[in-house]
Write a protein that holds these residues in place. Structure first.
Motif, PDB file in Angstrom:
ATOM      1  N   GLN A 183       0.819  -1.206   0.000  1.00 26.52           N
ATOM      2  CA  GLN A 183       0.000   0.000   0.000  1.00 26.52           C
ATOM      3  C   GLN A 183       0.855   1.258   0.000  1.00 26.52           C
ATOM      4  O   GLN A 183       0.348   2.363  -0.171  1.00 26.52           O
ATOM      5  N   THR A 184       2.153   1.087   0.227  1.00 28.24           N
ATOM      6  CA  THR A 184       3.048   2.240   0.314  1.00 28.24           C
ATOM      7  C   THR A 184       4.336   1.966  -0.451  1.00 28.24           C
ATOM      8  O   THR A 184       4.563   0.876  -0.952  1.00 28.24           O
ATOM      9  N   VAL A 185       5.188   2.970  -0.482  1.00 25.77           N
ATOM     10  CA  VAL A 185       6.512   2.830  -1.093  1.00 25.77           C
ATOM     11  C   VAL A 185       7.295   1.755  -0.355  1.00 25.77           C
ATOM     12  O   VAL A 185       7.264   1.677   0.870  1.00 25.77           O
ATOM     13  N   THR A 186       7.986   0.918  -1.115  1.00 23.71           N
ATOM     14  CA  THR A 186       8.778  -0.112  -0.451  1.00 23.71           C
ATOM     15  C   THR A 186      10.001  -0.467  -1.295  1.00 23.71           C
ATOM     16  O   THR A 186       9.960  -0.415  -2.516  1.00 23.71           O
ATOM     17  N   ALA A 187      11.072  -0.789  -0.640  1.00 20.30           N
ATOM     18  CA  ALA A 187      12.256  -1.344  -1.309  1.00 20.30           C
ATOM     19  C   ALA A 187      12.480  -2.712  -0.673  1.00 20.30           C
ATOM     20  O   ALA A 187      12.730  -2.805   0.522  1.00 20.30           O
ATOM     21  N   ASN A 188      12.307  -3.785  -1.452  1.00 16.87           N
ATOM     22  CA  ASN A 188      12.216  -5.084  -0.787  1.00 16.87           C
ATOM     23  C   ASN A 188      13.059  -6.183  -1.424  1.00 16.87           C
ATOM     24  O   ASN A 188      12.704  -7.344  -1.377  1.00 16.87           O
ATOM     25  N   LEU A 189      14.175  -5.835  -2.027  1.00 14.12           N
ATOM     26  CA  LEU A 189      15.049  -6.875  -2.568  1.00 14.12           C
ATOM     27  C   LEU A 189      15.888  -7.437  -1.424  1.00 14.12           C
ATOM     28  O   LEU A 189      17.031  -7.070  -1.216  1.00 14.12           O
ATOM     29  N   GLN A 190      15.271  -8.362  -0.661  1.00 11.28           N
ATOM     30  CA  GLN A 190      15.871  -8.783   0.605  1.00 11.28           C
ATOM     31  C   GLN A 190      16.484 -10.176   0.600  1.00 11.28           C
ATOM     32  O   GLN A 190      17.051 -10.603   1.603  1.00 11.28           O
ATOM     33  N   ASN A 191      16.351 -10.911  -0.497  1.00  5.86           N
ATOM     34  CA  ASN A 191      16.813 -12.296  -0.474  1.00  5.86           C
ATOM     35  C   ASN A 191      17.325 -12.677  -1.850  1.00  5.86           C
ATOM     36  O   ASN A 191      16.598 -12.592  -2.838  1.00  5.86           O
TER      37      ASN A 191
ATOM     38  N   LEU B 283       2.022  -6.129  -5.731  1.00  8.43           N
ATOM     39  CA  LEU B 283       0.635  -5.849  -6.079  1.00  8.43           C
ATOM     40  C   LEU B 283       0.199  -4.531  -5.462  1.00  8.43           C
ATOM     41  O   LEU B 283       0.343  -4.320  -4.256  1.00  8.43           O
ATOM     42  N   PHE B 284      -0.318  -3.644  -6.287  1.00  5.68           N
ATOM     43  CA  PHE B 284      -0.831  -2.355  -5.813  1.00  5.68           C
ATOM     44  C   PHE B 284      -2.327  -2.348  -6.121  1.00  5.68           C
ATOM     45  O   PHE B 284      -2.744  -2.112  -7.256  1.00  5.68           O
ATOM     46  N   GLU B 285      -3.130  -2.613  -5.107  1.00  4.25           N
ATOM     47  CA  GLU B 285      -4.560  -2.829  -5.308  1.00  4.25           C
ATOM     48  C   GLU B 285      -5.212  -1.668  -6.052  1.00  4.25           C
ATOM     49  O   GLU B 285      -4.999  -0.505  -5.727  1.00  4.25           O
ATOM     50  N   ASP B 286      -6.010  -2.015  -7.058  1.00 11.29           N
ATOM     51  CA  ASP B 286      -6.749  -1.066  -7.908  1.00 11.29           C
ATOM     52  C   ASP B 286      -5.853  -0.269  -8.854  1.00 11.29           C
ATOM     53  O   ASP B 286      -6.346   0.572  -9.601  1.00 11.29           O
ATOM     54  N   LEU B 287      -4.545  -0.512  -8.817  1.00 10.98           N
ATOM     55  CA  LEU B 287      -3.642   0.160  -9.757  1.00 10.98           C
ATOM     56  C   LEU B 287      -3.020  -0.817 -10.737  1.00 10.98           C
ATOM     57  O   LEU B 287      -2.792  -0.482 -11.901  1.00 10.98           O
TER      58      LEU B 287
ATOM     59  N   LEU C  17       0.245   7.724 -12.477  1.00  9.81           N
ATOM     60  CA  LEU C  17       0.311   9.034 -11.821  1.00  9.81           C
ATOM     61  C   LEU C  17      -0.043   8.916 -10.339  1.00  9.81           C
ATOM     62  O   LEU C  17       0.610   9.527  -9.481  1.00  9.81           O
ATOM     63  N   VAL C  18      -1.052   8.110 -10.020  1.00  8.53           N
ATOM     64  CA  VAL C  18      -1.412   7.871  -8.613  1.00  8.53           C
ATOM     65  C   VAL C  18      -0.215   7.271  -7.875  1.00  8.53           C
ATOM     66  O   VAL C  18       0.128   7.699  -6.756  1.00  8.53           O
ATOM     67  N   ALA C  19       0.432   6.288  -8.478  1.00  6.73           N
ATOM     68  CA  ALA C  19       1.584   5.639  -7.835  1.00  6.73           C
ATOM     69  C   ALA C  19       2.740   6.608  -7.651  1.00  6.73           C
ATOM     70  O   ALA C  19       3.378   6.645  -6.592  1.00  6.73           O
ATOM     71  N   LEU C  20       3.016   7.418  -8.672  1.00 10.06           N
ATOM     72  CA  LEU C  20       4.123   8.370  -8.584  1.00 10.06           C
ATOM     73  C   LEU C  20       3.863   9.415  -7.505  1.00 10.06           C
ATOM     74  O   LEU C  20       4.778   9.807  -6.762  1.00 10.06           O
ATOM     75  N   LYS C  21       2.637   9.865  -7.378  1.00 12.69           N
ATOM     76  CA  LYS C  21       2.307  10.840  -6.324  1.00 12.69           C
ATOM     77  C   LYS C  21       2.484  10.216  -4.943  1.00 12.69           C
ATOM     78  O   LYS C  21       2.961  10.876  -4.007  1.00 12.69           O
ATOM     79  N   ALA C  22       2.122   8.937  -4.826  1.00  9.98           N
ATOM     80  CA  ALA C  22       2.313   8.258  -3.545  1.00  9.98           C
ATOM     81  C   ALA C  22       3.797   8.119  -3.216  1.00  9.98           C
ATOM     82  O   ALA C  22       4.208   8.312  -2.071  1.00  9.98           O
ATOM     83  N   TYR C  23       4.598   7.786  -4.212  1.00 12.94           N
ATOM     84  CA  TYR C  23       6.044   7.666  -3.991  1.00 12.94           C
ATOM     85  C   TYR C  23       6.642   8.997  -3.562  1.00 12.94           C
ATOM     86  O   TYR C  23       7.434   9.063  -2.615  1.00 12.94           O
ATOM     87  N   THR C  24       6.292  10.076  -4.257  1.00 11.73           N
ATOM     88  CA  THR C  24       6.921  11.366  -3.964  1.00 11.73           C
ATOM     89  C   THR C  24       6.429  11.967  -2.653  1.00 11.73           C
ATOM     90  O   THR C  24       7.157  12.711  -1.997  1.00 11.73           O
ATOM     91  N   ASN C  25       5.199  11.631  -2.270  1.00  5.35           N
ATOM     92  CA  ASN C  25       4.655  12.169  -1.019  1.00  5.35           C
ATOM     93  C   ASN C  25       4.782  11.197   0.141  1.00  5.35           C
ATOM     94  O   ASN C  25       4.401  11.512   1.267  1.00  5.35           O
ATOM     95  N   GLU C  26       5.308   9.978  -0.173  1.00 10.70           N
ATOM     96  CA  GLU C  26       5.456   8.914   0.834  1.00 10.70           C
ATOM     97  C   GLU C  26       4.140   8.648   1.554  1.00 10.70           C
ATOM     98  O   GLU C  26       4.069   8.617   2.785  1.00 10.70           O
ATOM     99  N   THR C  27       3.081   8.470   0.749  1.00 12.88           N
ATOM    100  CA  THR C  27       1.753   8.172   1.286  1.00 12.88           C
ATOM    101  C   THR C  27       1.268   6.850   0.699  1.00 12.88           C
ATOM    102  O   THR C  27       1.913   6.265  -0.162  1.00 12.88           O
ATOM    103  N   THR C  28       0.108   6.381   1.172  1.00 11.35           N
ATOM    104  CA  THR C  28      -0.485   5.167   0.601  1.00 11.35           C
ATOM    105  C   THR C  28      -1.073   5.493  -0.765  1.00 11.35           C
ATOM    106  O   THR C  28      -1.358   6.654  -1.079  1.00 11.35           O
TER     107      THR C  28
END
Length: 614
Positions: free
Chosen positions: A168-176, A185-189, A224-235
């Motif tokens: 639901q938010t910005v994530t960096a998850n290359l952990q393994n 998965l970004f629901e509805d996007l 655009l919705v995803a980019l705004k969430a990334y830049t504003n660090e929101t869901t």
């Protein structure tokens, strides 16, 4: 630059971006280098980033991103670049999808063809649409599934490991290091696929091609919705639309236009609905005619996406084969259908025929009474049983107003499914969504098609439904008005350049309701050899197009679409819509698409200048 500086640059970019980034579905070929299709936009965008230039003027100068909005566009490219930067990856290792399922299917397809094992790992729940039984029984994909609580505990695997997780938010998850593919998965996007640096590089091109042929990139509005969430660090917070109302309205209009009453299906693109049709029919054939060979009969020079997708499906399944159906030029669709169905009856095979009426790009309409007779003829197998009747899959994008499917329609006695690319007349070029509907005899096939549309998560998006609900009520009027302009332009070309060969419907066919607004132009040529004449003609095509887009820059565009709301679009099918068609079947002619709203007199004047320069 630090990450926050990069995100600030992206924030400025989306504030200053050209309006076309969000609203345009047609790509400009005059600022497009096919050999650099997947890299040029990002390379030049990276240069702007390094120079801290996010001005609208500079962004507007960037070249076309990819070659179709399905495959990618400016906002999907910027989103992928941003996520790659946050995760220390190359931009090409990040691929966005409107679908949550298709990135998984893309990896499975590559591994099937390369005989590589696949493991799907998930933490909470698998995507609800990911039907494991169908993926194995219909698509022929092989994989194992593993649920884990902590992805850090995933062990190495001899094959490819796909991790599916919801965010639901910005994530960096290359952990393994044991994970090759991260499907976020970004629901509805939609979803974003991250490909590990250690995964085989061939995956990138293969996965991009799945996106090009079987689905679409994440839509501009959702990017655009995803980019705004990334830049504003929101869901992520997609716009809330009245989708149920829009969906009901669109499906009602589809039935009204087609004189049908059954369920209409609406997908994210024309190729998305075509893919659901193909896989749904294969699914049904496995149950209805177990063990029999499935033959998709396809014109070799039809739209390249149709041709390529059909062959890609057949490549994955041993009992599915493509059979050529020559349909225009020196070939007649009726005779070809008769020959092919007679042969397939001898093989006791299941015939599925995909054809465009009118044909593309030569805008030909077969004798429909004779076509009906050829399709409905009862044939015998060698052992004396009745051959399986064909299903006719009709691409009627050029003329979505013709009622083939009604109880009184010319194809009412044949199992027929019709589909239309929604980026053309239905939306007027405002979105890519496409739709399909069946006549009464084929209505039972809509259910398996719908099942595969859901599996692939390729239904139209909420905004696409809204756009279609707004645009489709005027579709029939726009078709009629565009035809009038097209006929006037065709008549003028006949008058001033009588040596040109124009492929367009006759007045008689138009009176029967075939009123397309696209024609193809075979310009007169000269030279002492076939090679010289062909070279001269190809250069002349480009000369005409360049003159038009230069002299009428606000209306004439070098791009592949039609059914648009305004202006005149020019292209050469051999270098655009027939991109993956065999060279010998390509058409090096000019295809012209005319809208209901254009300065026809200006276009005539420029064309006359072209003629006088010959």
């Amino acid at each position: 630059m630090k990450d926050f500086q990069m995100l600030n640059y992206i924030k400025n970019t989306i504030e200053n971006m050209p309006s076309d980034w969000l609203n345009l579905t047609t790509h400009r070929l005059d600022i497009y280098n096919e050999k650099l299709a997947k890299t040029q936009f990002i390379a030049q965008f990276e240069n702007l980033y390094k120079s801290e230039d996010s001005s609208t003027e500079s962004l507007n100068q960037l070249p076309t991103a990819y070659d179709y909005i399905r495959l990618g566009h400016p906002l999907s490219s910027v989103l992928e670049w941003t996520i790659a930067k946050l995760n220390g990856l190359n931009a090409e290792n990040v691929i966005s999808f409107s679908s949550e399922s298709i990135p998984v299917l893309a990896v499975l397809r590559t591994n099937l063809l390369e005989q590589r094992a696949t493991r799907i790992v998930y933490t909470n729940n698998l995507p609800k649409r990911l039907n494991v039984e169908l993926l194995k029984s219909v698509y022929n994909y092989n994989f194992e599934i593993l649920q884990v609580e902590d992805i850090k505990n995933i062990e190495a695997f001899d094959g490819s490991t796909i991790l599916i997780s919801k965010h639901q938010t910005v994530t960096a998850n290359l952990q393994n290091d044991a994970i090759d593919f991260y499907v976020n998965l970004f629901e509805d996007l939609g979803s974003v696929l991250l490909i590990s640096d250690k995964a085989k590089t061939s995956f990138i091109s293969d996965i991009q091609h799945v996106r090009r042929r079987e689905t679409i990139a994440m839509t501009p509005s959702n990017c655009l919705v995803a980019l705004k969430a990334y830049t504003n660090e929101t869901t992520f917070s997609p716009q809330q639309l009245n989708t149920a109302t829009h969906k009901a309205k669109v499906k009602s209009i589809i039935n009204e236009i087609n004189a049908t009453s059954g369920e209409a299906l609406v997908a994210s693109s024309g190729l998305s609905i075509q893919y659901a049709i193909m896989m749904g029919l294969i699914d049904n054939a496995q149950k209805e005619h177990t063990g029999k060979a499935i033959k998709f009969v396809v014109p070799p020079n039809c739209y390249g996406g149709t041709n390529d997708q059909a062959r890609r499906v057949a490549a994955c399944l041993d009992n599915v084969e493509i059979v050529d159906l020559p349909v225009d030029g020196d070939n007649d669709m009726v005779n070809s259908v008769e020959k092919v169905l007679t042969q397939l009856a001898k093989e006791d095979a299941i015939p599925y025929i995909i054809a465009e009426i009118p044909t593309n790009p030569r805008v030909e309409v077969p004798d429909l009474e004779q076509l009906n007779a050829a399709l409905s003829k009862v044939r015998q197998t060698p052992n004396g049983t009745t051959a399986i009747a064909p299903v006719f899959i009709l691409d009627q994008t050029f003329c979505p107003n013709v009622q083939f499917l009604g109880d009184d329609g010319i194809l009412s006695n044949i199992k027929t499914i019709a589909y239309v690319s929604g980026s053309k007349f239905p939306s007027g070029g405002k979105c890519t969504a496409g739709y399909a509907v069946a006549n009464a005899k084929a209505e039972y096939l809509i259910q398996p098609i719908a099942r595969h549309l859901e599996l692939c998560d390729n239904e139209a998006t909420a905004l696409q439904y809204q756009i279609l609900a707004t645009q489709m009520p005027s579709m029939l009027t726009r078709i009629a008005d565009a035809y009038k302009n097209t006929r006037a332009f065709v008549n003028y070309i006949h008058e001033v350049l009588p040596d040109a060969k124009i492929n367009f419907v006759s007045e008689e066919l138009a009176a029967e309701g075939f009123t397309p607004s696209v024609f193809s132009l075979d310009l007169p040529t000269k030279g002492n050899t076939d090679e010289e004449r062909e070279t001269y003609k190809r250069a002349l095509n480009l000369r005409l197009i360049n003159l038009m887009i230069t002299e009428v820059p606000t209306e004439s565009k070098y791009c592949v679409s039609y059914g648009q709301l305004k202006g005149c679009y020019w292209t050469i099918p051999a270098t655009s819509t027939q991109g993956t068609t065999k060279e010998g079947d390509k058409d090096y002619i000019a295809r012209v698409a005319v809208s209901p709203d254009l300065d026809l007199e200006k276009h005539k004047a420029v064309f006359l200048d072209f003629v006088e320069s010959l």
